[in-house]
Structures are given as structure tokens and as C-alpha cells.
Design a protein around this motif. Structure first.
Motif, short mmCIF file in Angstrom:
data_model
loop_
_atom_site.label_atom_id
_atom_site.label_comp_id
_atom_site.label_asym_id
_atom_site.label_seq_id
_atom_site.Cartn_x
_atom_site.Cartn_y
_atom_site.Cartn_z
N ILE A 1 4.73 -9.06 6.62
CA ILE A 1 4.65 -8.78 4.63
C ILE A 1 3.12 -7.24 4.43
O ILE A 1 3.34 -6.69 3.14
CB ILE A 1 4.02 -9.47 3.59
N HIS A 2 3.09 -6.95 5.52
CA HIS A 2 1.56 -5.79 5.29
C HIS A 2 2.17 -4.54 6.96
O HIS A 2 1.63 -5.10 7.61
CB HIS A 2 0.14 -6.23 5.64
N SER A 3 2.92 -3.64 6.58
CA SER A 3 2.41 -2.49 7.17
C SER A 3 2.58 -1.02 7.02
O SER A 3 3.27 -0.39 5.76
CB SER A 3 4.30 -3.14 7.76
N PRO B 1 1.66 1.01 2.02
CA PRO B 1 1.27 2.12 1.83
C PRO B 1 -0.71 2.27 1.28
O PRO B 1 0.37 1.33 0.39
CB PRO B 1 2.23 2.99 1.72
N HIS B 2 -1.49 2.44 1.60
CA HIS B 2 -2.43 2.40 1.01
C HIS B 2 -1.92 3.39 -0.18
O HIS B 2 -1.32 4.55 -0.56
CB HIS B 2 -3.27 3.38 1.57
N HIS B 3 -2.65 2.88 -1.24
CA HIS B 3 -2.51 3.10 -2.53
C HIS B 3 -4.24 2.94 -3.15
O HIS B 3 -4.68 2.08 -3.36
CB HIS B 3 -1.45 2.32 -3.33
N GLN C 1 2.92 -2.64 -0.89
CA GLN C 1 1.74 -1.40 -1.41
C GLN C 1 0.91 -2.23 -0.84
O GLN C 1 0.27 -3.80 -1.06
CB GLN C 1 1.39 -0.67 -2.86
N GLU C 2 -0.44 -1.16 -0.50
CA GLU C 2 -1.77 -2.04 0.21
C GLU C 2 -2.54 -1.37 -0.96
O GLU C 2 -3.05 -0.22 -0.90
CB GLU C 2 -2.44 -1.92 1.23
N ILE C 3 -2.84 -1.65 -2.25
CA ILE C 3 -3.60 -1.17 -3.16
C ILE C 3 -5.14 -1.60 -3.55
O ILE C 3 -5.64 -2.77 -3.07
CB ILE C 3 -2.79 -1.63 -4.59
N ALA D 1 -6.06 -8.71 1.37
CA ALA D 1 -5.48 -7.86 2.64
C ALA D 1 -6.77 -8.39 3.54
O ALA D 1 -7.99 -8.23 3.20
CB ALA D 1 -5.37 -6.46 2.53
N HIS D 2 -6.58 -8.65 5.12
CA HIS D 2 -7.26 -9.81 6.11
C HIS D 2 -8.85 -10.00 5.43
O HIS D 2 -9.16 -8.99 5.54
CB HIS D 2 -7.87 -8.34 6.81
N PRO D 3 -9.09 -10.55 4.86
CA PRO D 3 -10.76 -11.03 4.65
C PRO D 3 -11.06 -11.21 5.02
O PRO D 3 -12.47 -10.99 5.65
CB PRO D 3 -10.20 -12.38 3.21
N THR E 1 0.81 -7.77 10.29
CA THR E 1 0.51 -6.95 11.61
C THR E 1 -0.79 -5.98 10.89
O THR E 1 -1.06 -5.63 11.83
CB THR E 1 1.47 -6.21 12.03
N ASP E 2 -0.17 -5.65 9.95
CA ASP E 2 -1.17 -4.21 9.82
C ASP E 2 -0.79 -3.39 10.20
O ASP E 2 -1.48 -2.58 10.43
CB ASP E 2 -2.64 -4.43 8.94
N ALA E 3 0.28 -3.33 10.64
CA ALA E 3 0.92 -2.11 11.90
C ALA E 3 0.50 -0.76 11.49
O ALA E 3 0.85 0.03 10.04
CB ALA E 3 2.35 -2.48 12.16
N HIS E 4 -0.07 0.11 12.34
CA HIS E 4 0.38 1.69 11.41
C HIS E 4 0.64 2.80 12.62
O HIS E 4 1.08 3.34 12.76
CB HIS E 4 -1.56 1.42 12.18
N ASP E 5 0.63 2.11 13.33
CA ASP E 5 1.14 3.04 15.77
C ASP E 5 1.79 2.02 16.07
O ASP E 5 1.96 0.67 15.94
CB ASP E 5 0.06 3.61 15.46
FE LIG Z 1 -3.60 -2.16 5.48
#
Ligand SMILES: [Fe+2]
Length: 264
Positions: free
Chosen positions: A4-6, A41-43, A79-81, A135-137, A193-197
Motif C-alpha cells: 500500500i506504499h511505494s 508519490p510524495h505530495h 499519494q504520500e501526503i 506512514a512509518h510512525p 515496502t515504501d519501495a524507492h528503488d
Molecule cells: Fe514513502
């Protein structure tokens, strides 16, 4: 599995830098057993602005590329706001994208602390039938110092998502212990995952569920996986009663000191 987060969409933020990388990341996700990915994506984090319409366009484009390549992965919009002063106005203006058009919104706290407006934001959004996912507290210094701060936000109706790499210990043993402790207290509702790469922050979700199963049992794994499924089906997320008290505060203080070393 559902992630749910990438940051898989290219050219949006500090995630995938181009289409080749985005496709390679999708293949990596598929190899790990992930079937559905919410692109977040970051917002409004002070660096990137990715309004809803832009995310929707890119998700459509990415899904058609995945189909052409015969990959069994579907991307959903999100979005990750970053929590910011005009968040409610931006929501009303239509630039905010919930997770797969569900009633859940992924909010990112600044790493140093919790903004004084956070409780009001959770409350105001709930009046508009929107549920906040934090997200990721575990990567927030104030929560690490005093986990009761997260407990308070969860009591107000927020949900929380751990990062897979925090759970597996790849970002340090102290952060792993903090993550598992938050989970044990029923303060966590999702892992993502919060995958970035492909290498530093990859699509690697299965290992985190294996760690949860080993440390906390299969029921917790089912609970977390079911919640991710409920989210994409826009069903009510299951919450377990918070286990009150007994936070090992010394451990959290130690985790805090380790955190700045491990988080970039
Ligand atoms: Fe993220």
C-alpha cells in the motif's frame, strides 16, 4: 500480496527515475509475490507536488505498459501526503488522492516530531469520512521517544503502517524492536515496502511477514494482510484493542538514538 506504499511511478519524486527502473521494480515486486501496488508519490513534502490528476495519468500509463509486457501486477493510485497547514483546503480543492479511491489517506509526519495540528487534521478528515493512515510512525522521533503519542493518534481514529525494512531489521535492530513493540500493542494496521528503488529500498515484503510470523505469530500476519486487502476493496479496516501501558521506555529511548544513524 498487496503493497500500500511505494514510489514506483517514474519522474514523480525520489522513487523510480525512469520507465526502465519502474518496470524493473514491478518485476522485482512480482518476484516477491506482490500482485497489487498502491503508488504513493510524495505530495507537498516541500520538494514534490504530485496532484491527483497527475498520479491518475501516470498510473494509467504504467498499467498499460505492464499489460504490454504481460506482467501480472496492477498499480492503484495514491499519494504520500506530508502533513501541512493547507491540507484540508487542498483536499477540498481535489488535489489529494486517497489510496485506490478508498476512504484512506496516507499521511507522512516530519521525521522530527508530530505537528500540533495533527490531532485536528485526523478529526476534521474523519468528519469528511476520511481515515488517516500514518506512514512509518516508527521513524518519527517523537513517537520513538514516547509511543503514547502514537497511541493518542490511533485512539482518535488514525491507522498506522510500518515499513517492511524496519520490521526485518535492515535499518537496525533497535528500530526492529521498536516496530515489533508497536505491533504488539496493536498500534499497527499495515506493513508496506515504501519501495524507492531496486537495492537500497526495494520491493521486499515477504520477508517482513516472515519475521512477523516468527516473532508475533501467524494471526498477526493474517490481520495485516487482510487489512491491506480490505483497503483496496474499500472495506472497513479491522482494528484490535490497544494494549495499554508497559511501554519499555528505555528501549524506545535507545531506538531513538539509533534512528538518526540508520534513517536517511
Ligand atoms: Fe514513502
Amino acid at each position: 500480496m498487496i503493497d500500500i506504499h511505494s514510489h514506483i511511478l517514474p519522474y514523480m519524486d525520489d522513487g523510480a527515475k525512469d520507465w526502465a527502473m519502474a518496470i524493473a521494480m514491478a518485476k522485482q515486486a512480482q518476484a516477491d509475490g506482490i500482485r497489487y501496488i498502491v503508488a504513493t508519490p510524495h505530495h507537498r513534502n516541500g520538494r514534490y507536488i504530485n496532484e491527483s490528476f497527475k498520479v491518475l495519468e501516470m498510473v494509467d500509463l504504467m498499467n498499460s505498459k505492464l499489460k504490454e509486457l504481460d506482467l501480472n501486477i496492477t498499480i492503484f493510485p495514491g499519494q504520500e501526503i506530508r502533513v501541512h497547514d493547507d491540507l484540508l483546503r487542498h483536499f477540498e480543492d481535489g488535489e489529494i488522492q486517497s489510496l485506490h479511491d478508498s476512504r484512506c489517506m496516507l499521511l507522512e509526519l516530519p521525521s522530527s516530531g508530530i505537528p500540533s495540528t495533527m490531532e485536528d487534521i485526523i478529526h476534521e478528515l474523519s468528519l469528511m469520512n476520511i481515515q488517516v493512515i500514518i506512514a512509518h510512525p516508527e521513524r518519527n522521533a517523537e513517537i520513538a521517544r514516547d509511543p503514547n503519542r502514537l497511541e493518542r493518534l490511533i485512539e482518535l481514529g488514525a491507522l498506522a503502517q510500518l515499513t517492511a525494512q524496519s520490521v526485518t531489521g535492515e535499518t537496525g535492530g533497535k528500530l526492529q524492536r521498536l516496530s515489533l513493540d508497536l505491533c504488539k500493542k496493536n498500534l499497527i494496521h499495515f506493513i508496506a515496502t515504501d519501495a524507492h528503488d531496486l537495492e537500497r529500498r526495494p520491493f521486499q515484503l515477504s520477508r517482513s511477514y516472515q519475521v512477523i510470523e516468527k516473532k508475533l505469530g501467524p494471526e498477526m500476519v493474517n490481520y495485516l494482510k487482510n487489512n491491506a486487502k480490505k483497503l483496496v476493496d474499500n472495506l472497513e479496516i479491522t482494528t484490535n484493542e490497544i494494549v495499554k501501558g508497559g511501554f519499555p521506555r528505555n528501549n524506545f529511548a535507545k531506538a531513538l538514538s539509533g534512528m538518526f544513524r540508520t534513517i536517511k
